[in-house]
Design a protein around this motif. Structure first.
Motif, PDB file in Angstrom:
ATOM      1  N   ARG A 143       4.412   8.711  -5.615  1.00 29.38           N
ATOM      2  CA  ARG A 143       5.456   7.702  -5.364  1.00 29.38           C
ATOM      3  C   ARG A 143       5.901   7.032  -6.664  1.00 29.38           C
ATOM      4  O   ARG A 143       7.088   6.707  -6.825  1.00 29.38           O
ATOM      5  N   ASP A 144       4.976   6.847  -7.581  1.00 32.10           N
ATOM      6  CA  ASP A 144       5.298   6.201  -8.859  1.00 32.10           C
ATOM      7  C   ASP A 144       6.304   7.004  -9.679  1.00 32.10           C
ATOM      8  O   ASP A 144       6.960   6.449 -10.565  1.00 32.10           O
TER       9      ASP A 144
ATOM     10  N   GLN B  67       8.879   8.657  -8.294  1.00 31.76           N
ATOM     11  CA  GLN B  67      10.089   8.850  -7.496  1.00 31.76           C
ATOM     12  C   GLN B  67      11.037   7.658  -7.652  1.00 31.76           C
ATOM     13  O   GLN B  67      10.633   6.572  -8.083  1.00 31.76           O
ATOM     14  N   PRO B  68      12.311   7.824  -7.273  1.00 32.50           N
ATOM     15  CA  PRO B  68      13.245   6.699  -7.308  1.00 32.50           C
ATOM     16  C   PRO B  68      12.772   5.558  -6.413  1.00 32.50           C
ATOM     17  O   PRO B  68      12.197   5.790  -5.339  1.00 32.50           O
ATOM     18  N   ALA B  69      13.015   4.362  -6.840  1.00 31.87           N
ATOM     19  CA  ALA B  69      12.548   3.191  -6.097  1.00 31.87           C
ATOM     20  C   ALA B  69      13.182   3.105  -4.717  1.00 31.87           C
ATOM     21  O   ALA B  69      12.585   2.560  -3.779  1.00 31.87           O
ATOM     22  N   ASP B  70      14.404   3.623  -4.575  1.00 32.74           N
ATOM     23  CA  ASP B  70      15.116   3.506  -3.304  1.00 32.74           C
ATOM     24  C   ASP B  70      14.949   4.739  -2.413  1.00 32.74           C
ATOM     25  O   ASP B  70      15.724   4.940  -1.477  1.00 32.74           O
TER      26      ASP B  70
ATOM     27  N   ASP C   7      11.516  -3.359   4.459  1.00 31.45           N
ATOM     28  CA  ASP C   7      11.823  -3.145   3.031  1.00 31.45           C
ATOM     29  C   ASP C   7      13.322  -3.311   2.757  1.00 31.45           C
ATOM     30  O   ASP C   7      14.152  -3.051   3.620  1.00 31.45           O
TER      31      ASP C   7
END
Length: 228
Positions: A62-63, A65-68, A228
């Motif tokens: 996940r780190d 990958q794009p935040a969105d 989120d």
């Protein structure tokens, strides 16, 4: 097919904290989905987790990958299980794929489990702290050991604490009050649920050593409530 075929698949999944969750050979009367070539599948292997073992692997992915990124856990699961499927000549499917695959029925057949009052399948060791992340469909018959049947623990549970801990009684013998649950989780009194997870699920005394850490439960609750 190698005699260690299932062991090799299990080892490939273990690198990501995932495990094989049983499987079966489709009967002639089953409406089997297509396998990797488009022909009808002959066998299915369920892939999932016990406890939160995949969580560190997912976080590292996940780190990067794009935040969105939308539905990151589903995306990670598809990538990991898809790569294993490609390696072993299978077609990977996910519980969130459309058209929906009957994962609940497959899981009950593969592991001889029954639903708890919360709808989550009760596992004799993991309790309610397990999940199915995907399945592998093969066009050959995979020799799979039949599951061992065990007593359904919910039948022997007299107190049913899983039906008594929710502040809005979202779960009852009549079903799941989705709207009431969602409103509570999103509302001013839902902090405990948002931070610690479903109170009914946490009240079950079975498999507590596999209980998801608070951060994992909060992640799933945020996804459920679209916070989120």
């Amino acid at each position: 097919m190698s005699p260690r075929f299932l062991d090799e698949i299990a080892a490939a999944l273990e690198e990501h904290g995932l495990i094989l969750r049983g499987g079966f050979v489709f009967d002639d009367c089953d409406a089997a989905p297509p396998g990797p070539s488009g022909a009808g599948a002959r066998s299915v292997l369920l892939v999932g987790q016990a406890g939160a073992a995949p969580w560190p692997h997912f976080l590292r992915w996940r780190d990067r990958q794009p935040a969105d990124l939308v539905n990151p856990l589903d995306t990670w699961s598809r990538q990991v299980i898809g790569a294993v499927a490609d390696k072993f000549g299978a077609r990977a499917v996910s519980p969130s794929d459309k058209p929906w695959m009957p994962f609940q029925q497959w899981a009950m057949r593969a592991e001889a489990l029954k639903p708890s009052p919360l709808g989550i399948l009760m596992h004799p060791e993991y309790g309610l702290w397990h999940a199915y992340r995907g399945a592998l469909l093969f066009e050959v018959e995979i020799p799979i050991q039949a599951p061992r049947t065990s007593n359904h623990l919910c039948d022997a549970c007299v107190g049913k604490p899983c039906l008594k801990s929710c502040p809005v009684s979202a779960y009852s013998p009549s079903g799941f009050a989705y709207e009431e649950c969602l409103a509570h989780v999103r509302g001013p009194h839902g902090e405990a649920c948002r931070n610690l997870g479903c109170l009914d699920r946490n009240a079950c005394p079975v498999g507590v050593e596999y209980r998801y850490p608070a951060e994992v439960q909060a992640f799933h609750m945020a996804s459920f409530a679209k916070l989120d």
